[in-house]
Design a protein around this motif. Structure first.
Motif, PDB file in Angstrom:
ATOM      1  N   HIS A 188       0.852  -1.185   0.000  1.00 54.42           N
ATOM      2  CA  HIS A 188       0.000   0.000   0.000  1.00 54.42           C
ATOM      3  C   HIS A 188       0.893   1.242   0.000  1.00 54.42           C
ATOM      4  CE1 HIS A 188       0.704  -0.964   4.288  1.00 54.42           C
ATOM      5  NE2 HIS A 188       0.835   0.365   4.408  1.00 54.42           N
ATOM      6  N   LEU A 189       0.323   2.352  -0.407  1.00 52.50           N
ATOM      7  CA  LEU A 189       1.069   3.594  -0.538  1.00 52.50           C
ATOM      8  C   LEU A 189       1.304   4.200   0.844  1.00 52.50           C
ATOM      9  CD1 LEU A 189       2.203   5.391  -2.836  1.00 52.50           C
ATOM     10  CD2 LEU A 189       0.054   6.650  -2.767  1.00 52.50           C
ATOM     11  N   GLU A 190       2.580   4.457   1.156  1.00 49.23           N
ATOM     12  CA  GLU A 190       2.955   5.022   2.448  1.00 49.23           C
ATOM     13  C   GLU A 190       3.177   6.528   2.380  1.00 49.23           C
ATOM     14  OE1 GLU A 190       3.810   3.858   5.829  1.00 49.23           O
ATOM     15  OE2 GLU A 190       2.229   2.527   5.121  1.00 49.23           O
ATOM     16  N   GLY A 191       3.240   7.076   1.174  1.00 46.76           N
ATOM     17  CA  GLY A 191       3.536   8.492   1.002  1.00 46.76           C
ATOM     18  C   GLY A 191       4.461   8.674  -0.185  1.00 46.76           C
ATOM     19  N   LEU A 192       5.156   9.798  -0.209  1.00 47.47           N
ATOM     20  CA  LEU A 192       6.141  10.045  -1.253  1.00 47.47           C
ATOM     21  C   LEU A 192       7.501   9.509  -0.828  1.00 47.47           C
ATOM     22  CD1 LEU A 192       5.179  13.712  -2.175  1.00 47.47           C
ATOM     23  CD2 LEU A 192       4.623  11.636  -3.459  1.00 47.47           C
ATOM     24  N   ASN A 193       8.338   9.236  -1.815  1.00 48.72           N
ATOM     25  CA  ASN A 193       9.689   8.749  -1.552  1.00 48.72           C
ATOM     26  C   ASN A 193      10.578   9.943  -1.211  1.00 48.72           C
ATOM     27  OD1 ASN A 193      12.074   7.325  -1.447  1.00 48.72           O
ATOM     28  ND2 ASN A 193      12.229   7.032  -3.656  1.00 48.72           N
ATOM     29  N   LEU A 194      10.385  10.491  -0.027  1.00 47.39           N
ATOM     30  CA  LEU A 194      11.046  11.733   0.351  1.00 47.39           C
ATOM     31  C   LEU A 194      12.564  11.586   0.425  1.00 47.39           C
ATOM     32  CD1 LEU A 194       8.568  12.948   3.127  1.00 47.39           C
ATOM     33  CD2 LEU A 194       8.686  13.662   0.734  1.00 47.39           C
ATOM     34  N   VAL A 195      13.035  10.456   0.919  1.00 48.18           N
ATOM     35  CA  VAL A 195      14.482  10.247   0.998  1.00 48.18           C
ATOM     36  C   VAL A 195      15.104  10.284  -0.397  1.00 48.18           C
ATOM     37  CG1 VAL A 195      16.301   8.615   1.629  1.00 48.18           C
ATOM     38  CG2 VAL A 195      14.344   8.956   3.165  1.00 48.18           C
ATOM     39  N   GLY A 196      14.463   9.591  -1.343  1.00 45.63           N
ATOM     40  CA  GLY A 196      14.974   9.588  -2.707  1.00 45.63           C
ATOM     41  C   GLY A 196      14.936  10.963  -3.347  1.00 45.63           C
ATOM     42  N   LEU A 197      13.867  11.715  -3.098  1.00 47.56           N
ATOM     43  CA  LEU A 197      13.749  13.056  -3.671  1.00 47.56           C
ATOM     44  C   LEU A 197      14.851  13.984  -3.152  1.00 47.56           C
ATOM     45  CD1 LEU A 197       9.875  13.550  -3.465  1.00 47.56           C
ATOM     46  CD2 LEU A 197      11.221  13.139  -5.514  1.00 47.56           C
ATOM     47  N   LYS A 198      15.133  13.897  -1.857  1.00 46.58           N
ATOM     48  CA  LYS A 198      16.189  14.735  -1.282  1.00 46.58           C
ATOM     49  C   LYS A 198      17.563  14.331  -1.826  1.00 46.58           C
ATOM     50  CE  LYS A 198      13.559  15.571   2.954  1.00 46.58           C
ATOM     51  NZ  LYS A 198      13.426  15.251   4.405  1.00 46.58           N
ATOM     52  N   ARG A 199      17.800  13.034  -1.935  1.00 46.42           N
ATOM     53  CA  ARG A 199      19.090  12.571  -2.431  1.00 46.42           C
ATOM     54  C   ARG A 199      19.334  13.010  -3.868  1.00 46.42           C
ATOM     55  NH1 ARG A 199      19.071   6.260  -0.272  1.00 46.42           N
ATOM     56  NH2 ARG A 199      19.720   6.691   1.893  1.00 46.42           N
ATOM     57  N   ILE A 207       9.407  19.715  -3.190  1.00 38.44           N
ATOM     58  CA  ILE A 207       8.965  18.623  -2.323  1.00 38.44           C
ATOM     59  C   ILE A 207       7.742  19.034  -1.517  1.00 38.44           C
ATOM     60  CG2 ILE A 207       9.608  17.208  -0.330  1.00 38.44           C
ATOM     61  CD1 ILE A 207      12.468  17.159  -1.443  1.00 38.44           C
ATOM     62  N   ASN A 208       7.742  20.255  -0.997  1.00 34.82           N
ATOM     63  CA  ASN A 208       6.573  20.723  -0.225  1.00 34.82           C
ATOM     64  C   ASN A 208       5.327  20.805  -1.094  1.00 34.82           C
ATOM     65  OD1 ASN A 208       8.019  20.912   2.144  1.00 34.82           O
ATOM     66  ND2 ASN A 208       8.493  23.087   1.898  1.00 34.82           N
ATOM     67  N   THR A 209       5.502  21.238  -2.342  1.00 33.96           N
ATOM     68  CA  THR A 209       4.364  21.288  -3.267  1.00 33.96           C
ATOM     69  C   THR A 209       3.845  19.884  -3.549  1.00 33.96           C
ATOM     70  OG1 THR A 209       5.213  23.296  -4.307  1.00 33.96           O
ATOM     71  CG2 THR A 209       3.619  22.004  -5.564  1.00 33.96           C
ATOM     72  N   MET A 210       4.753  18.948  -3.756  1.00 32.44           N
ATOM     73  CA  MET A 210       4.350  17.567  -4.017  1.00 32.44           C
ATOM     74  C   MET A 210       3.633  16.963  -2.816  1.00 32.44           C
ATOM     75  SD  MET A 210       7.774  16.260  -6.000  1.00 32.44           S
ATOM     76  CE  MET A 210       7.187  14.576  -6.201  1.00 32.44           C
ATOM     77  N   ARG A 211       4.089  17.265  -1.624  1.00 31.02           N
ATOM     78  CA  ARG A 211       3.437  16.742  -0.423  1.00 31.02           C
ATOM     79  C   ARG A 211       2.025  17.307  -0.279  1.00 31.02           C
ATOM     80  NH1 ARG A 211       7.427  16.962   4.675  1.00 31.02           N
ATOM     81  NH2 ARG A 211       5.799  15.607   5.517  1.00 31.02           N
ATOM     82  N   ALA A 212       1.863  18.587  -0.574  1.00 30.52           N
ATOM     83  CA  ALA A 212       0.531  19.186  -0.505  1.00 30.52           C
ATOM     84  C   ALA A 212      -0.399  18.561  -1.535  1.00 30.52           C
ATOM     85  CB  ALA A 212       0.634  20.697  -0.710  1.00 30.52           C
ATOM     86  N   ALA A 213       0.116  18.338  -2.739  1.00 34.79           N
ATOM     87  CA  ALA A 213      -0.677  17.707  -3.791  1.00 34.79           C
ATOM     88  C   ALA A 213      -1.048  16.279  -3.408  1.00 34.79           C
ATOM     89  CB  ALA A 213       0.097  17.729  -5.104  1.00 34.79           C
ATOM     90  N   TYR A 214      -0.105  15.571  -2.806  1.00 37.56           N
ATOM     91  CA  TYR A 214      -0.371  14.204  -2.356  1.00 37.56           C
ATOM     92  C   TYR A 214      -1.506  14.176  -1.331  1.00 37.56           C
ATOM     93  CZ  TYR A 214       0.480   9.612  -0.223  1.00 37.56           C
ATOM     94  OH  TYR A 214       0.338   8.330   0.264  1.00 37.56           O
ATOM     95  N   ARG A 215      -1.445  15.084  -0.365  1.00 38.20           N
ATOM     96  CA  ARG A 215      -2.492  15.118   0.666  1.00 38.20           C
ATOM     97  C   ARG A 215      -3.859  15.392   0.057  1.00 38.20           C
ATOM     98  NH1 ARG A 215       1.776  17.574   3.737  1.00 38.20           N
ATOM     99  NH2 ARG A 215       1.135  19.657   3.061  1.00 38.20           N
ATOM    100  N   LEU A 216      -3.919  16.259  -0.945  1.00 38.35           N
ATOM    101  CA  LEU A 216      -5.184  16.552  -1.612  1.00 38.35           C
ATOM    102  C   LEU A 216      -5.669  15.349  -2.413  1.00 38.35           C
ATOM    103  CD1 LEU A 216      -7.463  18.394  -2.573  1.00 38.35           C
ATOM    104  CD2 LEU A 216      -5.891  19.324  -4.300  1.00 38.35           C
TER     105      LEU A 216
END
Length: 263
Positions: A188-199, A207-216
């Motif tokens: 199941h989807l746990e969220g965005l791959n934040l570690v990979g995006l930062k790396r 990243i903040n925009t993507m997180r907001a879009a994900y929540r919506l």
């Protein structure tokens, strides 16, 4: 070019400059090895298989074996591998099937760890990592920068978007959005791959925009189609969000990995 005396290279094989073939390797008649490819030892490259430049293949890997599919009748289908891949011990990559398009494609700069498997008719992007015993079933589409954790299995015909992360032991039977992070049995989807995006150097703003879009997109309110339209309207200026939306819309016949809902 270096060919160890114990290696078998069949007549018809095409070997470019700088190829190194170690002890007890077998190279079939319809194989093409690009410049500076290295087969360390005990490697089998069979079928109509083509490797680009600077690939290194470790002992007991099998490239170009027949599809593990009952419909395969020996047709001259292919396996095409890009450049600068590292293919570790006991890894396997199969040629395609006629019904699946006839070719298995693997990109460049990938790492395929011990006992990983790329099934027939898969399309694998660049800079992909399959960790220990990770498995791709037939016809999978895996985008660039994807990481598949150890012992994870991706079901046949599943799509995995760019920059996604699949956790170890996951059973993936539904499509994974670009930049997503999934795990579990079934995944199941746990969220965005934040570690990979930062790396990979994505900006904090992106990243903040993507997180907001994900929540919506994956909120509880409204229907999924309504949230999809709202996300498009609100975040149309973010290419990464647009990529996620286009991925979802590209194949409506496939189920999608979604967040796990609390009961």
């Amino acid at each position: 070019m270096e060919i160890h005396p114990t290696a078998i290279v069949e007549a018809g094989a095409e070997l470019a400059d700088g190829v190194s073939i170690g002890p007890f390797c077998t190279v079939g008649a319809n194989v093409k090895l690009g410049p500076n490819c290295k087969l360390v030892s005990h490697v089998v490259v069979a079928g109509h298989t083509e490797l680009g430049a600077d690939n290194t293949v470790y002992p007991f890997a099998m490239l170009g074996g027949p599809p593990q599919h009952t419909a395969y009748k020996g047709e001259a289908t292919r396996l095409v591998i890009g450049d600068r891949n590292t293919i570790r011990e006991h890894a396997t990559m199969n040629i395609g099937t006629v019904n699946g398009g006839g070719v298995t494609k693997v990109g460049s700069d990938g790492l395929f760890m011990i006992e990983s498997h790329v099934g027939h008719d898969c399309t694998v992007g660049d800079k992909v990592i399959l960790t220990k015993q990770a498995t791709l079933g037939g016809h999978c589409e895996v985008g660039d920068f994807v990481i598949v954790g150890g012992l994870a299995a991706v079901h046949q015909f599943t799509r995995v978007g760019r920059h996604a992360m699949i956790g170890g032991l996951a059973a993936v039977v539904k499509d994974v959005i670009p930049y997503g992070s999934v795990w579990g049995n079934h995944a199941h989807l746990e969220g965005l791959n934040l570690v990979g995006l930062k790396r990979r150097g994505f900006s904090r703003e992106t990243i903040n925009t993507m997180r907001a879009a994900y929540r919506l997109l994956f909120a509880d309110e409204g229907t999924f189609q309504e949230r999809l339209e709202d996300t498009v309207e609100t975040y149309a200026s973010c290419p990464e969000v647009v990529e996620i939306i286009e991925f979802i819309r590209a194949d409506g016949s496939r189920p999608l990995c979604l967040p796990e809902r609390e009961v």
